[in-house]
Write an enzyme that holds these catalytic residues in place. Structure first.
Site, PDB file in Angstrom:
ATOM      1  CE  LYS A   1      -2.437  -1.391   3.486  1.00 39.12           C
ATOM      2  NZ  LYS A   1      -3.182  -1.254   5.022  1.00 39.12           N
TER       3      LYS A   1
ATOM      4  NE  ARG B   1     -11.250  -1.167  13.171  1.00 37.25           N
ATOM      5  CZ  ARG B   1     -10.448  -0.370  12.218  1.00 37.25           C
ATOM      6  NH1 ARG B   1     -10.220   0.606  12.125  1.00 37.25           N
ATOM      7  NH2 ARG B   1      -9.840  -1.486  11.894  1.00 37.25           N
TER       8      ARG B   1
HETATM    9  P1  ADP Z   1      -3.585  -2.502   9.298  1.00 43.52           P
HETATM   10  O1  ADP Z   1      -2.432  -1.855   8.497  1.00 43.52           O
HETATM   11  O2  ADP Z   1      -2.986  -4.315   9.626  1.00 43.52           O
HETATM   12  O3  ADP Z   1      -4.740  -2.567   8.889  1.00 43.52           O
HETATM   13  P2  ADP Z   1      -4.026  -0.835  11.468  1.00 43.52           P
HETATM   14  O4  ADP Z   1      -2.770   0.233  11.357  1.00 43.52           O
HETATM   15  O5  ADP Z   1      -5.038  -0.492  10.451  1.00 43.52           O
HETATM   16  O6  ADP Z   1      -3.378  -1.988  10.875  1.00 43.52           O
HETATM   17  O7  ADP Z   1      -4.408  -1.084  12.780  1.00 43.52           O
HETATM   18  C1  ADP Z   1      -3.517  -1.958  13.510  1.00 43.52           C
HETATM   19  C2  ADP Z   1      -4.562  -2.457  14.811  1.00 43.52           C
HETATM   20  O8  ADP Z   1      -5.250  -1.567  15.311  1.00 43.52           O
HETATM   21  C3  ADP Z   1      -5.729  -3.513  13.966  1.00 43.52           C
HETATM   22  O9  ADP Z   1      -5.796  -4.667  14.959  1.00 43.52           O
HETATM   23  C4  ADP Z   1      -6.942  -2.639  13.958  1.00 43.52           C
HETATM   24  O10 ADP Z   1      -8.017  -3.372  14.012  1.00 43.52           O
HETATM   25  C5  ADP Z   1      -6.784  -1.817  15.300  1.00 43.52           C
HETATM   26  N1  ADP Z   1      -7.627  -0.791  15.103  1.00 43.52           N
HETATM   27  C6  ADP Z   1      -7.563   0.393  14.164  1.00 43.52           C
HETATM   28  N2  ADP Z   1      -8.397   1.298  14.387  1.00 43.52           N
HETATM   29  C7  ADP Z   1      -9.019   0.784  15.704  1.00 43.52           C
HETATM   30  C8  ADP Z   1     -10.074   1.643  16.322  1.00 43.52           C
HETATM   31  N3  ADP Z   1     -10.497   2.695  15.860  1.00 43.52           N
HETATM   32  N4  ADP Z   1     -10.510   1.019  17.404  1.00 43.52           N
HETATM   33  C9  ADP Z   1      -9.787  -0.233  17.733  1.00 43.52           C
HETATM   34  N5  ADP Z   1      -8.588  -0.941  17.119  1.00 43.52           N
HETATM   35  C10 ADP Z   1      -8.545  -0.209  16.010  1.00 43.52           C
END
Ligand code: ADP
Length: 153
Positions: A42, A91
């Site tokens: 990405k 989530r």
């Molecule tokens: P990825 O690149 O693997 O999608 P992210 O940076 O989006 O990783 O997220 C890392 C972790 O944080 C994942 O477990 C995701 O589910 C969690 N996460 C992201 N946003 C939230 C949120 N708003 N509330 C709870 N957990 C979250």
């Protein structure tokens, strides 16, 4: 024994949803390594250095939290850092489906490493990094979704 967890993700950028998961997990672990995975194809909005800096500022007062980047398998990074736990946030049902599959694959690769899930607080349910990037790309203000410890501009 030290209970070390890694919290892997791309954190492009870290949001208050991520911050909340890490802060709520602090009582469970002796150390949490926020681990920026560099595998993903990405296109990133923020450089690795910027993403590390945002996370370091967010947790500057939390001695138990470290920030690292890694490439390769998450379970290999766990072994390298002596982490026995992978922390993830859930989530919704879509996250659960996806996270369950990854956790089970990791379990097959390294049975001693446990994935620990925390469900999000409802107020953070809609917050995700890709929507924050979209808002920013279109000139909107993202401050309310980001930890107050840093600013993007
Ligand atoms: P990825 O690149 O693997 O999608 P992210 O940076 O989006 O990783 O997220 C890392 C972790 O944080 C994942 O477990 C995701 O589910 C969690 N996460 C992201 N946003 C939230 C949120 N708003 N509330 C709870 N957990 C979250």
């Amino acid at each position: 024994m030290n209970r070390i967890a890694i919290f892997p993700g791309s954190f492009d950028p870290i949001t208050i949803g991520h911050q909340n998961i890490v802060e709520r997990a602090l009582p469970l672990f002796d150390k949490i390594i926020v681990a920026i995975g560099e595998n993903s194809q990405k296109q990133k909005m923020f450089t690795l250095e910027q993403r590390i800096s945002f996370i370091e500022k967010t947790f500057a007062t939390h001695k138990k939290v470290e920030v690292k980047s890694y490439s390769g398998l998450t379970v290999d990074f766990c072994k390298k850092t002596d982490a026995r736990f992978i922390l993830r946030g859930i989530r919704n049902a879509k996250d659960l489906d996806f996270e369950q599959a990854i956790a089970q694959m990791n379990m097959a690769l390294e049975p001693e490493i446990e994935t620990v899930f925390l469900v999000n607080e409802p107020k953070y349910g809609a917050i995700n990094s890709s929507i924050v990037r979209d808002i920013r790309a279109n000139g909107g203000s993202t401050a309310q979704f980001l930890p107050h410890q840093f600013t993007l501009d």
